[in-house]
Scaffold this motif. Structure first.
Motif, PDB file in Angstrom:
ATOM      1  N   ALA A  20     -83.221  -6.482-103.231  1.00 29.14           N
ATOM      2  CA  ALA A  20     -84.325  -6.433-104.593  1.00 29.14           C
ATOM      3  C   ALA A  20     -84.301  -4.943-105.161  1.00 29.14           C
ATOM      4  O   ALA A  20     -84.072  -4.087-104.291  1.00 29.14           O
ATOM      5  N   GLN A  21     -84.264  -4.926-106.463  1.00 21.39           N
ATOM      6  CA  GLN A  21     -84.472  -3.537-106.949  1.00 21.39           C
ATOM      7  C   GLN A  21     -85.534  -3.385-107.701  1.00 21.39           C
ATOM      8  O   GLN A  21     -86.081  -4.460-108.296  1.00 21.39           O
ATOM      9  N   CYS A  22     -86.071  -2.226-108.239  1.00 23.08           N
ATOM     10  CA  CYS A  22     -87.219  -1.898-109.021  1.00 23.08           C
ATOM     11  C   CYS A  22     -86.919  -0.831-109.980  1.00 23.08           C
ATOM     12  O   CYS A  22     -85.830   0.078-109.586  1.00 23.08           O
ATOM     13  N   VAL A  23     -87.566  -0.375-110.786  1.00 21.02           N
ATOM     14  CA  VAL A  23     -87.376   0.637-111.719  1.00 21.02           C
ATOM     15  C   VAL A  23     -87.874   1.973-111.166  1.00 21.02           C
ATOM     16  O   VAL A  23     -89.012   2.021-110.997  1.00 21.02           O
ATOM     17  N   ALA A  24     -87.159   2.892-110.815  1.00 22.19           N
ATOM     18  CA  ALA A  24     -87.385   4.430-110.490  1.00 22.19           C
ATOM     19  C   ALA A  24     -88.199   4.957-111.400  1.00 22.19           C
ATOM     20  O   ALA A  24     -88.134   5.017-112.770  1.00 22.19           O
ATOM     21  N   THR A  25     -89.411   5.812-110.978  1.00 18.41           N
ATOM     22  CA  THR A  25     -89.910   6.897-111.696  1.00 18.41           C
ATOM     23  C   THR A  25     -89.993   8.193-110.924  1.00 18.41           C
ATOM     24  O   THR A  25     -89.624   8.316-109.834  1.00 18.41           O
ATOM     25  N   ALA A  26     -90.632   9.162-111.790  1.00 17.69           N
ATOM     26  CA  ALA A  26     -90.616  10.568-111.165  1.00 17.69           C
ATOM     27  C   ALA A  26     -91.898  10.674-110.255  1.00 17.69           C
ATOM     28  O   ALA A  26     -92.169  11.507-109.385  1.00 17.69           O
ATOM     29  N   ASP A  27     -92.788   9.642-110.248  1.00 19.25           N
ATOM     30  CA  ASP A  27     -94.033   9.894-109.505  1.00 19.25           C
ATOM     31  C   ASP A  27     -93.903   9.443-108.075  1.00 19.25           C
ATOM     32  O   ASP A  27     -94.479  10.231-107.130  1.00 19.25           O
ATOM     33  N   ALA A  28     -93.460   8.349-107.823  1.00 19.85           N
ATOM     34  CA  ALA A  28     -93.260   7.769-106.278  1.00 19.85           C
ATOM     35  C   ALA A  28     -92.411   6.721-106.485  1.00 19.85           C
ATOM     36  O   ALA A  28     -92.089   6.014-107.277  1.00 19.85           O
TER      37      ALA A  28
END
Length: 215
Positions: A20-28
């Motif tokens: 499974a994959q998700c969209v990375a962010t600079a927060d966490a």
């Protein structure tokens, strides 16, 4: 749970079933710990002689429930049934067990592996005794076993005077000696049979004393 590691980047091609994959962010990190959903399917298990629904253990979905199966034996003039020792429970039948195990599709509503009913053609039943070999002699098991038949006359079998510890009692004492009609056991005096309910209840002393009386 698949072997896919937690980490940076996209899932490999053709891995939708294991990654499974998700969209990375600079927060966490978005790829938080995955907790497998608990299994909710139910099967029946036998407890103290009664069947009751249980939620199958484990995190993965249990697909099947198991139950014992009837198998026929005998031939011309006599036929009988015996119920296999397969337990009622969660999971699939073992490989190569179609003669002794039945399975059904599990659901979250109730166990599909209901009480195995006696086939309608087999309405006659009677009782016989099983025998076990211990301390160099055959001993009758105290509790009688229930036998099922198609023939109108009951038949029970028991070890004969020549039966040693290598002999196997056919079908727990139900039916005649020669269920496969190989006459070796009967003609060698390793087996005897009789034609009334519980007729194979004679004392085991006969097996021990017979050789002594011949001296």
């Amino acid at each position: 749970m698949s072997a896919q590691a937690y980490g940076c980047g996209a899932c490999p091609a053709d891995s939708t079933a294991t990654c499974a994959q998700c969209v990375a962010t600079a927060d966490a990190g978005c790829n938080v710990n995955v907790t497998p959903a608990p299994n909710t399917n139910k099967c029946k298990e036998m407890t103290d002689g009664s069947l009751a629904d249980v939620v199958c253990p484990g995190a993965s979905t249990v697909t099947y429930c198991t139950s014992p199966a009837w198998s026929g034996y005998g031939g011309a003039g006599y036929g009988g049934l015996s119920l296999s020792s397969q337990a009622y429970g969660c999971g699939s039948c073992p490989a190569d067990s179609t003669a002794t195990c039945a399975q059904c599709v599990a659901t979250a509503e109730e166990g599909c592996n209901t009480q195995v009913a006696l086939p309608s053609a087999w309405t006659e039943k009677f009782q016989c005794y099983n025998h076990v070999y211990n301390a160099s002699k055959w001993n009758k098991v105290a509790a009688a076993v229930t036998c099922y038949q198609e023939h109108t006359s009951p038949m029970c079998n028991s070890p004969g005077e020549s039966a040693d510890g290598t002999y196997t009692v056919p079908h727990n004492g139900c039916g005649p000696c020669d269920l496969d009609y190989d006459l070796t056991a009967k003609t060698a005096n390793k087996c005897s049979d009789c034609t009334t309910t519980k007729c194979n209840s004679a004392s085991t002393l006969a097996f021990v004393l017979a050789p002594l009386l011949a001296v």
